[in-house]
Write a protein that holds these residues in place. Structure first.
Motif, PDB file in Angstrom:
ATOM      1  N   LEU A 148      24.254 -79.629 -70.854  1.00  0.00           N
ATOM      2  CA  LEU A 148      25.330 -80.589 -70.612  1.00  0.00           C
ATOM      3  C   LEU A 148      25.494 -81.556 -71.780  1.00  0.00           C
ATOM      4  N   GLN A 149      24.394 -82.062 -72.317  1.00  0.00           N
ATOM      5  CA  GLN A 149      24.506 -83.038 -73.392  1.00  0.00           C
ATOM      6  C   GLN A 149      25.125 -82.432 -74.656  1.00  0.00           C
ATOM      7  N   GLU A 150      24.904 -81.136 -74.898  1.00  0.00           N
ATOM      8  CA  GLU A 150      25.555 -80.467 -76.030  1.00  0.00           C
ATOM      9  C   GLU A 150      27.065 -80.483 -75.847  1.00  0.00           C
ATOM     10  N   ARG A 151      27.502 -80.231 -74.642  1.00  0.00           N
ATOM     11  CA  ARG A 151      28.931 -80.211 -74.320  1.00  0.00           C
ATOM     12  C   ARG A 151      29.546 -81.590 -74.495  1.00  0.00           C
ATOM     13  N   ILE A 152      28.835 -82.616 -74.023  1.00  0.00           N
ATOM     14  CA  ILE A 152      29.326 -83.985 -74.148  1.00  0.00           C
ATOM     15  C   ILE A 152      29.366 -84.404 -75.615  1.00  0.00           C
ATOM     16  N   ASP A 153      28.300 -84.105 -76.346  1.00  0.00           N
ATOM     17  CA  ASP A 153      28.212 -84.531 -77.743  1.00  0.00           C
ATOM     18  C   ASP A 153      29.183 -83.800 -78.664  1.00  0.00           C
ATOM     19  N   SER A 154      29.403 -82.499 -78.418  1.00  0.00           N
ATOM     20  CA  SER A 154      30.187 -81.686 -79.353  1.00  0.00           C
ATOM     21  C   SER A 154      31.566 -81.298 -78.862  1.00  0.00           C
ATOM     22  N   GLY A 155      31.803 -81.417 -77.563  1.00  0.00           N
ATOM     23  CA  GLY A 155      33.049 -80.933 -77.005  1.00  0.00           C
ATOM     24  C   GLY A 155      32.876 -79.505 -76.524  1.00  0.00           C
ATOM     25  N   ALA A 156      33.971 -78.908 -76.096  1.00  0.00           N
ATOM     26  CA  ALA A 156      33.923 -77.563 -75.524  1.00  0.00           C
ATOM     27  C   ALA A 156      35.222 -76.833 -75.814  1.00  0.00           C
ATOM     28  N   ILE A 157      35.184 -75.532 -75.665  1.00  0.00           N
ATOM     29  CA  ILE A 157      36.416 -74.755 -75.747  1.00  0.00           C
ATOM     30  C   ILE A 157      37.243 -75.136 -74.517  1.00  0.00           C
ATOM     31  N   PRO A 158      38.507 -75.497 -74.712  1.00  0.00           N
ATOM     32  CA  PRO A 158      39.338 -75.920 -73.572  1.00  0.00           C
ATOM     33  C   PRO A 158      39.331 -74.902 -72.431  1.00  0.00           C
ATOM     34  N   ASN A 159      39.310 -75.428 -71.233  1.00  0.00           N
ATOM     35  CA  ASN A 159      39.354 -74.650 -69.989  1.00  0.00           C
ATOM     36  C   ASN A 159      38.103 -73.821 -69.732  1.00  0.00           C
ATOM     37  N   SER A 160      37.010 -74.150 -70.398  1.00  0.00           N
ATOM     38  CA  SER A 160      35.769 -73.424 -70.132  1.00  0.00           C
ATOM     39  C   SER A 160      35.039 -74.063 -68.956  1.00  0.00           C
ATOM     40  N   HIS A 161      34.222 -73.259 -68.307  1.00  0.00           N
ATOM     41  CA  HIS A 161      33.389 -73.713 -67.198  1.00  0.00           C
ATOM     42  C   HIS A 161      31.983 -73.945 -67.715  1.00  0.00           C
ATOM     43  N   HIS A 162      31.421 -75.090 -67.386  1.00  0.00           N
ATOM     44  CA  HIS A 162      30.038 -75.338 -67.767  1.00  0.00           C
ATOM     45  C   HIS A 162      29.109 -74.714 -66.742  1.00  0.00           C
ATOM     46  N   VAL A 163      28.239 -73.833 -67.213  1.00  0.00           N
ATOM     47  CA  VAL A 163      27.237 -73.190 -66.370  1.00  0.00           C
ATOM     48  C   VAL A 163      25.917 -73.287 -67.118  1.00  0.00           C
ATOM     49  N   PRO A 164      25.055 -74.217 -66.741  1.00  0.00           N
ATOM     50  CA  PRO A 164      23.772 -74.313 -67.443  1.00  0.00           C
ATOM     51  C   PRO A 164      23.061 -72.960 -67.418  1.00  0.00           C
ATOM     52  N   ARG A 165      22.484 -72.565 -68.535  1.00  0.00           N
ATOM     53  CA  ARG A 165      21.842 -71.251 -68.631  1.00  0.00           C
ATOM     54  C   ARG A 165      20.844 -71.014 -67.495  1.00  0.00           C
ATOM     55  N   GLY A 166      20.131 -72.031 -67.109  1.00  0.00           N
ATOM     56  CA  GLY A 166      19.143 -71.883 -66.048  1.00  0.00           C
ATOM     57  C   GLY A 166      19.731 -71.635 -64.676  1.00  0.00           C
ATOM     58  N   MET A 167      21.026 -71.871 -64.506  1.00  0.00           N
ATOM     59  CA  MET A 167      21.676 -71.676 -63.200  1.00  0.00           C
ATOM     60  C   MET A 167      22.601 -70.464 -63.183  1.00  0.00           C
ATOM     61  N   LEU A 168      22.775 -69.792 -64.306  1.00  0.00           N
ATOM     62  CA  LEU A 168      23.768 -68.723 -64.422  1.00  0.00           C
ATOM     63  C   LEU A 168      23.668 -67.686 -63.301  1.00  0.00           C
ATOM     64  N   GLU A 169      22.512 -67.083 -63.138  1.00  0.00           N
ATOM     65  CA  GLU A 169      22.380 -66.025 -62.140  1.00  0.00           C
ATOM     66  C   GLU A 169      22.604 -66.548 -60.724  1.00  0.00           C
ATOM     67  N   PHE A 170      22.197 -67.779 -60.471  1.00  0.00           N
ATOM     68  CA  PHE A 170      22.369 -68.356 -59.140  1.00  0.00           C
ATOM     69  C   PHE A 170      23.836 -68.668 -58.843  1.00  0.00           C
ATOM     70  N   TRP A 171      24.545 -69.164 -59.842  1.00  0.00           N
ATOM     71  CA  TRP A 171      25.965 -69.480 -59.655  1.00  0.00           C
ATOM     72  C   TRP A 171      26.826 -68.225 -59.638  1.00  0.00           C
ATOM     73  N   ALA A 172      26.375 -67.165 -60.299  1.00  0.00           N
ATOM     74  CA  ALA A 172      27.163 -65.940 -60.383  1.00  0.00           C
ATOM     75  C   ALA A 172      26.942 -65.004 -59.196  1.00  0.00           C
ATOM     76  N   ASP A 173      25.929 -65.252 -58.398  1.00  0.00           N
ATOM     77  CA  ASP A 173      25.600 -64.385 -57.268  1.00  0.00           C
ATOM     78  C   ASP A 173      26.339 -64.849 -56.015  1.00  0.00           C
ATOM     79  N   PRO A 174      27.290 -64.037 -55.509  1.00  0.00           N
ATOM     80  CA  PRO A 174      28.053 -64.441 -54.328  1.00  0.00           C
ATOM     81  C   PRO A 174      27.193 -64.647 -53.079  1.00  0.00           C
ATOM     82  N   ALA A 175      25.998 -64.096 -53.054  1.00  0.00           N
ATOM     83  CA  ALA A 175      25.131 -64.238 -51.889  1.00  0.00           C
ATOM     84  C   ALA A 175      24.345 -65.551 -51.898  1.00  0.00           C
ATOM     85  N   MET A 176      24.400 -66.276 -52.990  1.00  0.00           N
ATOM     86  CA  MET A 176      23.632 -67.516 -53.114  1.00  0.00           C
ATOM     87  C   MET A 176      24.455 -68.718 -52.658  1.00  0.00           C
TER      88      MET A 176
END
Length: 139
Positions: A43-71
């Motif tokens: 998150l702090q990288e995104r705040i400090d540097s900005g982001a590609i417009p319209n991108s979704h922030h998904v912390p690497r440690g949460m990727l599989e959990f957020w991407a799994d419809p059963a979770m």
């Protein structure tokens, strides 16, 4: 046993992951192709540097959990059949993240070569995340 060099390992995996350059991504965005941009930086990288417009922030440690419809953590922008471009700061973490999504069954996944740093270096549009974030670093 010697500790594995992470970037050597990531480089050995690159051939398994479809890649888009900043130019190719900008062209696809310009054609209004239905892409979901996934920013896996901290998150702090995104705040400090900005982001590609319209991108979704998904912390690497949460990727599989957020991407799994059963979770219970599932995020609605992860849907079967959608197209995803994953990016990090320089293009290393996104290789691992793209492989994780592919292993989960997502079949339309790319990683952004050279990551956000390459995007920004080429002068592509950047969203000022700090302007709207409630998680700004206190100086």
């Amino acid at each position: 046993m010697a500790i594995r060099n992470t970037m050597t390992w990531v480089d050995s995996l690159r051939a398994q992951v479809p890649t888009l350059s900043a130019v190719e991504l900008a062209e696809r965005i310009g054609r209004s192709e239905p892409l979901t941009l996934v920013d896996i930086r901290e998150l702090q990288e995104r705040i400090d540097s900005g982001a590609i417009p319209n991108s979704h922030h998904v912390p690497r440690g949460m990727l599989e959990f957020w991407a799994d419809p059963a979770m219970g953590y599932h995020r609605s922008f992860f849907t079967e059949g959608a197209e995803y471009v994953v990016y990090c700061a320089g293009g290393g973490r996104s290789v691992l993240a793209a492989l994780a999504l592919m292993d989960m069954g997502y079949d339309k996944v790319w990683h952004l070569d050279h990551g956000f740093g390459g995007w920004n270096k080429e002068g592509r549009p950047v969203e000022d995340v700090a302007a709207t974030s409630r998680w700004q670093r206190k100086y």
